[in-house]
Design a protein around this motif. Sequence first.
Motif, PDB file in Angstrom:
ATOM      1  N   LEU A 134       0.835  -1.205   0.000  1.00  0.00           N
ATOM      2  CA  LEU A 134       0.000   0.000   0.000  1.00  0.00           C
ATOM      3  C   LEU A 134       0.867   1.251   0.000  1.00  0.00           C
ATOM      4  O   LEU A 134       0.584   2.221  -0.721  1.00  0.00           O
ATOM      5  CB  LEU A 134      -0.925   0.010   1.216  1.00  0.00           C
ATOM      6  N   GLU A 135       1.923   1.246   0.773  1.00  0.00           N
ATOM      7  CA  GLU A 135       2.841   2.391   0.813  1.00  0.00           C
ATOM      8  C   GLU A 135       3.443   2.660  -0.571  1.00  0.00           C
ATOM      9  O   GLU A 135       3.536   3.824  -0.999  1.00  0.00           O
ATOM     10  CB  GLU A 135       3.954   2.120   1.826  1.00  0.00           C
ATOM     11  N   GLY A 140      -0.620  -5.374  -6.298  1.00  0.00           N
ATOM     12  CA  GLY A 140      -1.263  -6.525  -5.657  1.00  0.00           C
ATOM     13  C   GLY A 140      -2.661  -6.279  -5.146  1.00  0.00           C
ATOM     14  O   GLY A 140      -3.217  -7.120  -4.445  1.00  0.00           O
ATOM     15  N   PHE A 141      -3.265  -5.151  -5.499  1.00  0.00           N
ATOM     16  CA  PHE A 141      -4.613  -4.824  -5.016  1.00  0.00           C
ATOM     17  C   PHE A 141      -5.648  -4.952  -6.135  1.00  0.00           C
ATOM     18  O   PHE A 141      -5.350  -4.696  -7.304  1.00  0.00           O
ATOM     19  CB  PHE A 141      -4.655  -3.393  -4.470  1.00  0.00           C
ATOM     20  N   ILE A 142      -6.862  -5.333  -5.754  1.00  0.00           N
ATOM     21  CA  ILE A 142      -7.974  -5.401  -6.707  1.00  0.00           C
ATOM     22  C   ILE A 142      -9.138  -4.539  -6.211  1.00  0.00           C
ATOM     23  O   ILE A 142      -9.329  -4.365  -5.008  1.00  0.00           O
ATOM     24  CB  ILE A 142      -8.479  -6.843  -6.910  1.00  0.00           C
ATOM     25  N   LEU A 143      -9.872  -3.984  -7.159  1.00  0.00           N
ATOM     26  CA  LEU A 143     -11.130  -3.316  -6.833  1.00  0.00           C
ATOM     27  C   LEU A 143     -12.112  -4.425  -6.493  1.00  0.00           C
ATOM     28  O   LEU A 143     -12.574  -5.155  -7.364  1.00  0.00           O
ATOM     29  CB  LEU A 143     -11.618  -2.502  -8.034  1.00  0.00           C
ATOM     30  N   HIS A 149     -12.960   0.642  -2.183  1.00  0.00           N
ATOM     31  CA  HIS A 149     -12.644  -0.566  -1.411  1.00  0.00           C
ATOM     32  C   HIS A 149     -11.645  -1.429  -2.190  1.00  0.00           C
ATOM     33  O   HIS A 149     -11.995  -2.051  -3.186  1.00  0.00           O
ATOM     34  CB  HIS A 149     -13.930  -1.347  -1.146  1.00  0.00           C
ATOM     35  N   TYR A 150     -10.396  -1.492  -1.689  1.00  0.00           N
ATOM     36  CA  TYR A 150      -9.339  -2.254  -2.356  1.00  0.00           C
ATOM     37  C   TYR A 150      -8.806  -3.353  -1.443  1.00  0.00           C
ATOM     38  O   TYR A 150      -8.532  -3.128  -0.271  1.00  0.00           O
ATOM     39  CB  TYR A 150      -8.215  -1.333  -2.834  1.00  0.00           C
ATOM     40  N   ARG A 151      -8.642  -4.521  -2.048  1.00  0.00           N
ATOM     41  CA  ARG A 151      -8.229  -5.718  -1.318  1.00  0.00           C
ATOM     42  C   ARG A 151      -6.902  -6.231  -1.867  1.00  0.00           C
ATOM     43  O   ARG A 151      -6.720  -6.367  -3.071  1.00  0.00           O
ATOM     44  CB  ARG A 151      -9.316  -6.785  -1.464  1.00  0.00           C
ATOM     45  N   TYR A 152      -5.987  -6.524  -0.960  1.00  0.00           N
ATOM     46  CA  TYR A 152      -4.685  -7.070  -1.357  1.00  0.00           C
ATOM     47  C   TYR A 152      -4.798  -8.575  -1.555  1.00  0.00           C
ATOM     48  O   TYR A 152      -5.257  -9.309  -0.675  1.00  0.00           O
ATOM     49  CB  TYR A 152      -3.632  -6.767  -0.300  1.00  0.00           C
ATOM     50  N   LEU A 198      -6.394  -7.174   5.154  1.00  0.00           N
ATOM     51  CA  LEU A 198      -5.852  -7.096   3.804  1.00  0.00           C
ATOM     52  C   LEU A 198      -6.573  -6.054   2.949  1.00  0.00           C
ATOM     53  O   LEU A 198      -6.316  -5.953   1.746  1.00  0.00           O
ATOM     54  CB  LEU A 198      -5.964  -8.470   3.120  1.00  0.00           C
ATOM     55  N   THR A 199      -7.450  -5.300   3.577  1.00  0.00           N
ATOM     56  CA  THR A 199      -8.286  -4.352   2.845  1.00  0.00           C
ATOM     57  C   THR A 199      -8.086  -2.928   3.358  1.00  0.00           C
ATOM     58  O   THR A 199      -7.869  -2.707   4.549  1.00  0.00           O
ATOM     59  CB  THR A 199      -9.774  -4.740   2.991  1.00  0.00           C
TER      60      THR A 199
END
Length: 267
Positions: free
Chosen positions: A125-126, A217-220, A238-241, A183-184
């Motif tokens: 995320l960073e 590595g994130f998805i909508l 809302h993004y999930r790794y 993870l979100t």
Amino acid sequence: MEPRSRRASRQKKSDNNGIGKIAAVIVVSTLLIGLAIFFAINQEDKGAKNASEETKKETTPSTTEPTKPSSSEPQIELTEIQMLVNKEHGLDEDYVPPDLIVPKIKFVYQTAEIKQMQRVAAESLEKMFEAAKQDGLPLAGVSGYRSYKTQKILYNNYVKRDGQEAADRYSAKPGHSEHMTGLTMDIAGYSGKCAASDCFHNTKEAQWLKDNAYKYGFILRYPPGKEEITGYKHESWHYRYVGEPLAKFIYEKQITLEEYYETYAKK
């Protein structure tokens, strides 16, 4: 004059020498012929053996398996990072994600619990936030990890305010929220305007995330037009790794995590 007996003896001796020479010639000739025949037979045997081996090579099927064509689908090892959490698949009430940390980003809200993420997701995320900043679109975190207890309070409040039918379209029951995985992250623009609201969909930040989040590595998680599959209305924030390989695959196929598990995941 030589006596007859002596001449006869010498003649006999001469005859014997001639016979011996002839016999010797015959023996040598026989040996040479025998050797020639032996070598000829031996050479013929070798030729027949070689021919047999060549024939065997040609007729014996190969035991080496043919190379199988590589699958066009990525071989993704599914771990807890890719866990499916939705209305059908939940987590135990006492579940706590491993290795929770606070990513080094700006947050809209300052509640300590919701700033946390699993380390692997926080570090990615960073990097994503830094890339967005470099593109002139700084971002802010809204809500990350939520415990079972926190989700229960939120869900019950939404039900009281909007009714259960409406609340179920945008809020998960306790134990069934992706936020509980750590993870979100709900994401907003740097100013915090439109945080976790429908109006975020029309922002440049939302478009940047839609186009680039998979690289980190994130998805909508809840895309438009997929409510019947995910169980939730479109949430542009809302993004999930799930890790880069799976995120890239889902992005390219334009599918949801549910569709991946249904169609592509190893059974």
